[in-house]
Design a protein around this motif. Sequence first.
Motif, PDB file in Angstrom:
ATOM      1  N   THR A   1      -8.562   6.980 -15.245  1.00 22.67           N
ATOM      2  CA  THR A   1      -8.548   6.569 -14.224  1.00 22.67           C
ATOM      3  C   THR A   1      -7.028   5.564 -14.565  1.00 22.67           C
ATOM      4  OG1 THR A   1      -9.099   4.246 -15.230  1.00 22.67           O
ATOM      5  CG2 THR A   1     -10.692   5.269 -14.171  1.00 22.67           C
ATOM      6  N   ILE A   2      -6.300   6.350 -13.104  1.00 27.77           N
ATOM      7  CA  ILE A   2      -5.145   5.843 -12.775  1.00 27.77           C
ATOM      8  C   ILE A   2      -4.972   4.689 -11.647  1.00 27.77           C
ATOM      9  CG2 ILE A   2      -2.581   6.362 -12.562  1.00 27.77           C
ATOM     10  CD1 ILE A   2      -3.520   9.071 -13.737  1.00 27.77           C
ATOM     11  N   PHE A   3      -5.019   3.002 -12.638  1.00 29.91           N
ATOM     12  CA  PHE A   3      -4.571   2.457 -11.549  1.00 29.91           C
ATOM     13  C   PHE A   3      -3.059   2.017 -11.028  1.00 29.91           C
ATOM     14  CE2 PHE A   3      -9.470   1.289 -12.407  1.00 29.91           C
ATOM     15  CZ  PHE A   3     -10.050   2.204 -12.122  1.00 29.91           C
ATOM     16  N   PRO A   4      -2.924   1.657 -10.278  1.00 28.19           N
ATOM     17  CA  PRO A   4      -1.915   1.061  -9.501  1.00 28.19           C
ATOM     18  C   PRO A   4      -1.437   0.218 -11.206  1.00 28.19           C
ATOM     19  CG  PRO A   4      -2.809   1.115  -7.050  1.00 28.19           C
ATOM     20  CD  PRO A   4      -3.401   1.638  -8.554  1.00 28.19           C
ATOM     21  N   ARG A   5      -1.700  -0.440 -10.924  1.00 29.69           N
ATOM     22  CA  ARG A   5      -1.329  -2.082 -12.167  1.00 29.69           C
ATOM     23  C   ARG A   5      -0.946  -1.492 -13.522  1.00 29.69           C
ATOM     24  NH1 ARG A   5      -7.201  -3.466 -11.300  1.00 29.69           N
ATOM     25  NH2 ARG A   5      -8.101  -2.636 -13.211  1.00 29.69           N
ATOM     26  N   ASP A   6      -1.764  -0.772 -13.597  1.00 36.29           N
ATOM     27  CA  ASP A   6      -1.718   0.679 -14.974  1.00 36.29           C
ATOM     28  C   ASP A   6       0.330   1.483 -15.196  1.00 36.29           C
ATOM     29  OD1 ASP A   6      -4.381  -0.332 -15.969  1.00 36.29           O
ATOM     30  OD2 ASP A   6      -4.626   2.409 -15.201  1.00 36.29           O
ATOM     31  N   LEU A   7       0.104   0.773 -14.154  1.00 32.56           N
ATOM     32  CA  LEU A   7       1.855   1.432 -13.570  1.00 32.56           C
ATOM     33  C   LEU A   7       3.140   0.929 -13.401  1.00 32.56           C
ATOM     34  CD1 LEU A   7       0.760   4.655 -11.912  1.00 32.56           C
ATOM     35  CD2 LEU A   7       0.828   5.245 -14.159  1.00 32.56           C
ATOM     36  N   LYS A   8       2.775  -0.201 -13.580  1.00 31.22           N
ATOM     37  CA  LYS A   8       2.834  -2.101 -13.207  1.00 31.22           C
ATOM     38  C   LYS A   8       4.253  -2.377 -13.994  1.00 31.22           C
ATOM     39  CE  LYS A   8       1.609  -1.847  -8.119  1.00 31.22           C
ATOM     40  NZ  LYS A   8       1.734  -2.967  -7.023  1.00 31.22           N
TER      41      LYS A   8
ATOM     42  N   GLY B   1       0.992  -1.435   0.052  1.00 34.51           N
ATOM     43  CA  GLY B   1       0.289   0.070   0.040  1.00 34.51           C
ATOM     44  C   GLY B   1       1.133   1.180  -0.054  1.00 34.51           C
ATOM     45  N   ASN B   2       1.701   1.366   0.888  1.00 33.48           N
ATOM     46  CA  ASN B   2       3.147   2.515   0.803  1.00 33.48           C
ATOM     47  C   ASN B   2       3.513   2.840  -0.372  1.00 33.48           C
ATOM     48  OD1 ASN B   2       2.949   3.745   3.609  1.00 33.48           O
ATOM     49  ND2 ASN B   2       3.167   1.359   3.905  1.00 33.48           N
ATOM     50  N   ASN B   3       4.385   1.568  -1.103  1.00 33.43           N
ATOM     51  CA  ASN B   3       4.738   1.676  -2.426  1.00 33.43           C
ATOM     52  C   ASN B   3       3.616   2.381  -3.183  1.00 33.43           C
ATOM     53  OD1 ASN B   3       6.948   0.684  -1.024  1.00 33.43           O
ATOM     54  ND2 ASN B   3       6.450  -1.555  -1.942  1.00 33.43           N
ATOM     55  N   ASP B   4       1.979   1.761  -3.100  1.00 36.05           N
ATOM     56  CA  ASP B   4       1.455   1.956  -4.480  1.00 36.05           C
ATOM     57  C   ASP B   4       1.121   3.550  -4.493  1.00 36.05           C
ATOM     58  OD1 ASP B   4       1.366  -0.921  -5.205  1.00 36.05           O
ATOM     59  OD2 ASP B   4      -0.652  -1.639  -4.477  1.00 36.05           O
ATOM     60  N   ALA B   5       0.998   4.347  -2.795  1.00 37.33           N
ATOM     61  CA  ALA B   5       0.430   5.199  -2.382  1.00 37.33           C
ATOM     62  C   ALA B   5       1.600   6.266  -3.341  1.00 37.33           C
ATOM     63  CB  ALA B   5      -0.065   5.298  -1.226  1.00 37.33           C
ATOM     64  N   ILE B   6       2.701   5.520  -3.166  1.00 36.93           N
ATOM     65  CA  ILE B   6       3.906   7.240  -4.074  1.00 36.93           C
ATOM     66  C   ILE B   6       4.007   6.451  -4.893  1.00 36.93           C
ATOM     67  CG2 ILE B   6       6.241   6.879  -3.802  1.00 36.93           C
ATOM     68  CD1 ILE B   6       6.495   5.101  -0.993  1.00 36.93           C
ATOM     69  N   LEU B   7       3.824   5.434  -5.957  1.00 39.34           N
ATOM     70  CA  LEU B   7       4.097   5.376  -7.092  1.00 39.34           C
ATOM     71  C   LEU B   7       2.701   6.348  -8.184  1.00 39.34           C
ATOM     72  CD1 LEU B   7       5.124   3.831  -9.196  1.00 39.34           C
ATOM     73  CD2 LEU B   7       2.988   1.857  -9.047  1.00 39.34           C
ATOM     74  N   VAL B   8       1.449   5.797  -7.164  1.00 39.87           N
ATOM     75  CA  VAL B   8       0.251   6.459  -7.936  1.00 39.87           C
ATOM     76  C   VAL B   8       0.368   8.074  -7.434  1.00 39.87           C
ATOM     77  CG1 VAL B   8      -2.336   6.548  -7.959  1.00 39.87           C
ATOM     78  CG2 VAL B   8      -1.347   4.585  -7.555  1.00 39.87           C
ATOM     79  N   SER B   9       0.557   8.601  -6.946  1.00 43.95           N
ATOM     80  CA  SER B   9       0.219   9.701  -6.133  1.00 43.95           C
ATOM     81  C   SER B   9       1.697  11.050  -6.849  1.00 43.95           C
ATOM     82  CB  SER B   9       0.535   9.694  -4.595  1.00 43.95           C
ATOM     83  OG  SER B   9       2.035   9.943  -4.001  1.00 43.95           O
ATOM     84  N   ASN B  10       2.993  10.293  -6.920  1.00 42.45           N
ATOM     85  CA  ASN B  10       4.419  11.190  -7.669  1.00 42.45           C
ATOM     86  C   ASN B  10       3.603  11.072  -9.030  1.00 42.45           C
ATOM     87  OD1 ASN B  10       5.919  11.387  -5.948  1.00 42.45           O
ATOM     88  ND2 ASN B  10       7.005  10.196  -6.025  1.00 42.45           N
ATOM     89  N   TYR B  11       2.698   9.985 -10.172  1.00 45.51           N
ATOM     90  CA  TYR B  11       2.750  10.175 -11.284  1.00 45.51           C
ATOM     91  C   TYR B  11       1.573  11.049 -11.539  1.00 45.51           C
ATOM     92  CZ  TYR B  11       0.876   8.210 -16.175  1.00 45.51           C
ATOM     93  OH  TYR B  11       0.268   8.676 -16.905  1.00 45.51           O
ATOM     94  N   VAL B  12       0.339  10.594 -10.634  1.00 43.81           N
ATOM     95  CA  VAL B  12      -0.815  12.250 -10.605  1.00 43.81           C
ATOM     96  C   VAL B  12      -0.254  13.098 -11.042  1.00 43.81           C
ATOM     97  CG1 VAL B  12      -3.118  12.302  -9.539  1.00 43.81           C
ATOM     98  CG2 VAL B  12      -2.700   9.850 -10.272  1.00 43.81           C
ATOM     99  N   SER B  13       1.171  13.680  -9.173  1.00 43.59           N
ATOM    100  CA  SER B  13       0.964  14.706  -9.405  1.00 43.59           C
ATOM    101  C   SER B  13       1.253  15.480 -10.756  1.00 43.59           C
ATOM    102  CB  SER B  13       1.253  14.963  -8.713  1.00 43.59           C
ATOM    103  OG  SER B  13       3.341  14.007  -8.600  1.00 43.59           O
TER     104      SER B  13
END
Length: 161
Positions: free
Chosen positions: A154-161, A29-41
């Motif tokens: 929509t941006i989901f963690p699986r889209d960024l991995k 969860g922490n790793n996904d939150a870092i990944l998605v928040s940085n991408y979305v920003s």
Amino acid sequence: MKTLYMVRHAKSSWEHDVIDHKRPLKKRGNNDAILVSNYVSKEVKKPKKIISSDAVRALTTAQYFKKAFNITDENFEVNHTLYDFSGHKVMDIIKNLDDSLNRVMIVGHNHAFTSVANMLGNKYIDNVPTCGFVEIQFDDSQWNTISTGTTVQTIFPRDLK
């Protein structure tokens, strides 16, 4: 025009002997939150305000987005009402947002967030996954008049991995 950003909290841990409200994020969860928040920003305009559920898993997720967007404390709100699973209270919060805010991010829980995304957006989403991001735009000048908007992305963690 009004823009709503919705973020479901990241993956939480069931390993701790705590009440649901106090469950923390797990490592993923922490790793996904870092990944998605940085991408979305980097992909969307900065929200004027972030409002988060006060549940530990949602608040921790919201803090990652706060940091990624460089949101000030006065534009970051914690609201127990977002600790909602049906969507009725989430809708109340959205409909009562200050009209001076054109872009708002809310951070909360399922099933509420999937339901609200499908009620307000024009694209069916089977499930907003943990740490999933949904952007919906409305051709309205007041939050209390919004109905169906456009699901922009929509941006989901699986889209960024």
